[in-house]
Motif scaffolding. Sequence first.
Motif, PDB file in Angstrom:
ATOM      1  N   UNK A  78     -19.860 -16.973 -23.169  1.00  0.00           N
ATOM      2  CA  UNK A  78     -20.938 -16.365 -23.646  1.00  0.00           C
ATOM      3  C   UNK A  78     -22.252 -17.642 -23.435  1.00  0.00           C
ATOM      4  N   UNK A  79     -21.818 -18.740 -23.676  1.00  0.00           N
ATOM      5  CA  UNK A  79     -22.721 -19.870 -23.743  1.00  0.00           C
ATOM      6  C   UNK A  79     -23.213 -19.968 -22.190  1.00  0.00           C
ATOM      7  N   UNK A  80     -22.123 -19.834 -21.277  1.00  0.00           N
ATOM      8  CA  UNK A  80     -22.406 -19.910 -19.956  1.00  0.00           C
ATOM      9  C   UNK A  80     -23.366 -18.558 -19.284  1.00  0.00           C
ATOM     10  N   UNK A  81     -23.055 -17.592 -19.762  1.00  0.00           N
ATOM     11  CA  UNK A  81     -23.648 -16.371 -19.617  1.00  0.00           C
ATOM     12  C   UNK A  81     -25.290 -16.590 -20.171  1.00  0.00           C
ATOM     13  N   UNK A  82     -25.451 -17.115 -21.120  1.00  0.00           N
ATOM     14  CA  UNK A  82     -26.886 -17.356 -22.053  1.00  0.00           C
ATOM     15  C   UNK A  82     -27.389 -18.105 -20.864  1.00  0.00           C
ATOM     16  N   UNK A  83     -26.927 -19.375 -20.550  1.00  0.00           N
ATOM     17  CA  UNK A  83     -27.579 -20.507 -19.720  1.00  0.00           C
ATOM     18  C   UNK A  83     -28.117 -19.756 -18.339  1.00  0.00           C
ATOM     19  N   UNK A  84     -27.165 -19.040 -17.808  1.00  0.00           N
ATOM     20  CA  UNK A  84     -27.440 -18.276 -16.590  1.00  0.00           C
ATOM     21  C   UNK A  84     -28.537 -17.482 -16.748  1.00  0.00           C
ATOM     22  N   UNK A  85     -28.750 -16.643 -17.981  1.00  0.00           N
ATOM     23  CA  UNK A  85     -29.696 -15.889 -18.206  1.00  0.00           C
ATOM     24  C   UNK A  85     -31.041 -16.592 -18.242  1.00  0.00           C
ATOM     25  N   UNK A  86     -30.847 -17.812 -19.101  1.00  0.00           N
ATOM     26  CA  UNK A  86     -32.316 -18.433 -19.073  1.00  0.00           C
ATOM     27  C   UNK A  86     -32.773 -18.965 -17.839  1.00  0.00           C
ATOM     28  N   UNK A  87     -31.584 -19.622 -16.979  1.00  0.00           N
ATOM     29  CA  UNK A  87     -31.896 -19.958 -15.814  1.00  0.00           C
ATOM     30  C   UNK A  87     -32.692 -19.151 -14.929  1.00  0.00           C
ATOM     31  N   UNK A  88     -32.208 -18.008 -14.583  1.00  0.00           N
ATOM     32  CA  UNK A  88     -32.589 -17.052 -13.651  1.00  0.00           C
ATOM     33  C   UNK A  88     -32.333 -15.847 -14.127  1.00  0.00           C
ATOM     34  N   UNK A  89     -32.732 -15.388 -15.287  1.00  0.00           N
ATOM     35  CA  UNK A  89     -32.680 -13.984 -15.863  1.00  0.00           C
ATOM     36  C   UNK A  89     -33.337 -12.961 -15.135  1.00  0.00           C
ATOM     37  N   UNK A  90     -34.438 -13.145 -14.381  1.00  0.00           N
ATOM     38  CA  UNK A  90     -34.886 -12.201 -13.484  1.00  0.00           C
ATOM     39  C   UNK A  90     -34.016 -11.781 -12.309  1.00  0.00           C
ATOM     40  N   UNK A  91     -33.436 -12.672 -11.876  1.00  0.00           N
ATOM     41  CA  UNK A  91     -32.737 -12.385 -10.685  1.00  0.00           C
ATOM     42  C   UNK A  91     -31.319 -11.365 -10.903  1.00  0.00           C
ATOM     43  N   UNK A  92     -31.076 -11.390 -12.374  1.00  0.00           N
ATOM     44  CA  UNK A  92     -29.771 -10.785 -12.329  1.00  0.00           C
ATOM     45  C   UNK A  92     -30.092  -9.338 -12.787  1.00  0.00           C
ATOM     46  N   UNK A  93     -29.689  -8.376 -12.055  1.00  0.00           N
ATOM     47  CA  UNK A  93     -29.748  -6.893 -12.222  1.00  0.00           C
ATOM     48  C   UNK A  93     -28.982  -6.630 -13.548  1.00  0.00           C
ATOM     49  N   UNK A  94     -29.428  -5.314 -14.002  1.00  0.00           N
ATOM     50  CA  UNK A  94     -28.790  -5.164 -15.305  1.00  0.00           C
ATOM     51  C   UNK A  94     -27.408  -4.623 -15.090  1.00  0.00           C
ATOM     52  N   UNK A  95     -27.104  -3.821 -13.832  1.00  0.00           N
ATOM     53  CA  UNK A  95     -25.694  -3.458 -13.633  1.00  0.00           C
ATOM     54  C   UNK A  95     -24.654  -4.959 -13.626  1.00  0.00           C
ATOM     55  N   UNK A  96     -25.191  -5.900 -12.904  1.00  0.00           N
ATOM     56  CA  UNK A  96     -24.350  -7.109 -12.822  1.00  0.00           C
ATOM     57  C   UNK A  96     -24.187  -7.706 -14.039  1.00  0.00           C
ATOM     58  N   UNK A  97     -25.230  -7.585 -15.065  1.00  0.00           N
ATOM     59  CA  UNK A  97     -25.302  -8.157 -16.253  1.00  0.00           C
ATOM     60  C   UNK A  97     -24.077  -7.550 -17.373  1.00  0.00           C
ATOM     61  N   UNK A  98     -24.135  -6.281 -17.070  1.00  0.00           N
ATOM     62  CA  UNK A  98     -23.028  -5.307 -17.739  1.00  0.00           C
ATOM     63  C   UNK A  98     -21.726  -5.539 -17.347  1.00  0.00           C
ATOM     64  N   UNK A  99     -21.446  -5.784 -16.064  1.00  0.00           N
ATOM     65  CA  UNK A  99     -20.298  -6.035 -15.507  1.00  0.00           C
ATOM     66  C   UNK A  99     -19.850  -7.269 -16.077  1.00  0.00           C
ATOM     67  N   UNK A 100     -20.462  -8.332 -16.099  1.00  0.00           N
ATOM     68  CA  UNK A 100     -20.295  -9.657 -16.569  1.00  0.00           C
ATOM     69  C   UNK A 100     -19.678  -9.684 -17.817  1.00  0.00           C
ATOM     70  N   UNK A 101     -20.596  -8.819 -18.937  1.00  0.00           N
ATOM     71  CA  UNK A 101     -20.227  -8.637 -20.118  1.00  0.00           C
ATOM     72  C   UNK A 101     -19.016  -8.005 -20.371  1.00  0.00           C
ATOM     73  N   UNK A 102     -18.458  -7.022 -19.409  1.00  0.00           N
ATOM     74  CA  UNK A 102     -17.460  -6.148 -19.800  1.00  0.00           C
ATOM     75  C   UNK A 102     -16.184  -7.188 -19.207  1.00  0.00           C
ATOM     76  N   UNK A 103     -16.292  -8.157 -18.444  1.00  0.00           N
ATOM     77  CA  UNK A 103     -15.204  -8.864 -17.949  1.00  0.00           C
ATOM     78  C   UNK A 103     -14.478  -9.763 -19.038  1.00  0.00           C
ATOM     79  N   UNK A 104     -15.202  -9.909 -20.335  1.00  0.00           N
ATOM     80  CA  UNK A 104     -14.608 -10.607 -21.283  1.00  0.00           C
ATOM     81  C   UNK A 104     -14.513  -9.610 -22.594  1.00  0.00           C
ATOM     82  N   UNK A 105     -13.242  -9.518 -22.852  1.00  0.00           N
ATOM     83  CA  UNK A 105     -12.992  -8.332 -23.962  1.00  0.00           C
ATOM     84  C   UNK A 105     -13.701  -8.677 -25.172  1.00  0.00           C
ATOM     85  N   UNK A 106     -13.972 -10.075 -25.525  1.00  0.00           N
ATOM     86  CA  UNK A 106     -14.645 -10.319 -26.722  1.00  0.00           C
ATOM     87  C   UNK A 106     -16.137  -9.674 -26.678  1.00  0.00           C
ATOM     88  N   UNK A 107     -16.654  -9.718 -25.529  1.00  0.00           N
ATOM     89  CA  UNK A 107     -17.841  -9.044 -25.514  1.00  0.00           C
ATOM     90  C   UNK A 107     -18.077  -7.613 -25.652  1.00  0.00           C
TER      91      UNK A 107
END
Lengths: 275, 305
Positions: free
Chosen positions: A189-218
Amino acid sequence: MKTTLILAGQEIRDGLRNRWIVALSLLLAGFSLSLTFLGSAPSGTLGASPLLITVVSLSSLSIVLLPLIGLMLSYDAVVGEIERGTMLLLLSYPVARWQVMAGKFLGHIAILIFATVFGYGSAGIVAALSGDGFLNDAGIAFARMTGSSILLGSAFLAIGYLISTCVRERATAGGLAIATWIFFVLIYDTALLALLVDQGEAIAGGIFHTILLLNPTDAYRLFNLGGFDNISALSGTIGMMADVDLPVWILLVVQAAWVILPLGLASLIFRRKDI
Amino acid sequence: MIDTALRFDHVVKAYDGKTVLDDISIQIPAGDIVALVGHNGAGKTTMMKLLLGLIRPSQGRVLVLGTDPAGPDGAGAKRKLGFLPETVAFQQAMTGREILNFFARLKRAPLACNTNLLQQVGLADAADRRVKTYSKGMRQRLGLAQALLGSPKVLLLDEPTTGLDPALRQQFYSLLSELKGQGVTVLLSSHALSELESRIDKVAIMNAGRLMACGTLTDLRIAAHAPVRIRVRTRNGRAAEVADQLAGADIKQVNGQAIEFRCPAEDKMALVRRISELGIDIEDMEIDMPGLDQLYAHYRDEAHP
């Protein structure tokens, strides 16, 4: 089927004998009761249901604790038995390897269910008694939270078996189990947060969802903290997921997949393993 | 009725390109007690694992009571099979009785027999103690008890006598003859060669993954041309004269009183007759047949000349 149940029963008996079941139940009860009592202080001013607050705090506890418990129960299951020599003897009996895997899984899930229901249940009862009881939205949220916590623990049980069948030494399995926990619970989650802060605009919603689902805790977090408006409001800490609106069935399918896929893969590898 | 209990047909087993078993063919008839003899790493345990269906042969085929133990009907064969691993280990927190009950359930054997079985291996008093508190010999005996669950037709025993004191070894050997009486096929590997001699039907000698020889001790003695040693004690220091009269025989050692001859097993009787013709000059005679130890050494040396 009977063989699988015999193996599961032996796993449970071993858990009782080793005091694993008692220790886990008391650990979960201790944590959740103290969270409930601590949580009841601010609830007066907010006017929220004490049970709902308990759901929020226990969800955060589950994300940290249940993956750890799942991995600790399972990382040793295969490699440890091979190393001690008990696997060789067990497999000389009319027992298929998938039955060994299924029996261990069933036994460990039973341990997990008992410890979670006992631990969280005791906190839930305390919270419900000091509020409006169980028969309301908060009660449903509590039941969902307990059920999905067991599912979360099961996913990490399955990941633990996968680790346990892949390695040759117990110590390696232990190290990998810890690394897995750190990765999914702390780093991801920390890495994901860093990624969002760094280039939040570039990440489409679908990709963001997929990244979240790739972690069972998320997936677990979204399932429990996103489902109810009240809870979303109470759990301000997960603001970054506030606009994630995935259907409940997807979250459940993902959590189930996190159980089935590692377990299936572990069974396949175990089948080919030379003992 | 299947006459061949255990069978290897041109079995090759290789791990990561390293051949551990090289073209093994052997048939063990039902009811035989066969000793598998060889140094550590000769392939004995690998053969047992193949018989248990834990690993599959790289080439060839393995049959236990007529079925492939790693095949779809393997579970049926395993129900009639008992196994004692080389280093037997159990779940430490369980009692001996609990462990035996667990294994009996897996084998669908009646639990009622377990008390008897524990008594048979001398663990009746320790049955309800945790295995953690057991000595090595006690664990070995519990291992033996679990191998005997459900009256198996075939027993695979990997080093069954390690950790047993002499009295328990004798007990084990009498158990072995009891099993033979019941028609159980036993394949056992052991280092206690001299103790085994009189209790086995056949010996299979392994070396570096190859089967060097297999047969009864008598067969092997003849095939190996292992010499029989005959020691003769002569009267009144007439050793030199006796030796002269028996010129032509292989005389190994002469001192004032004693002579030692070596001859191939098939010439033994001829030499004994010649010696006895010497009449009163001979005071005593001892015949030493080559034992399993010597036979094993012979085949080992043959492999590494």
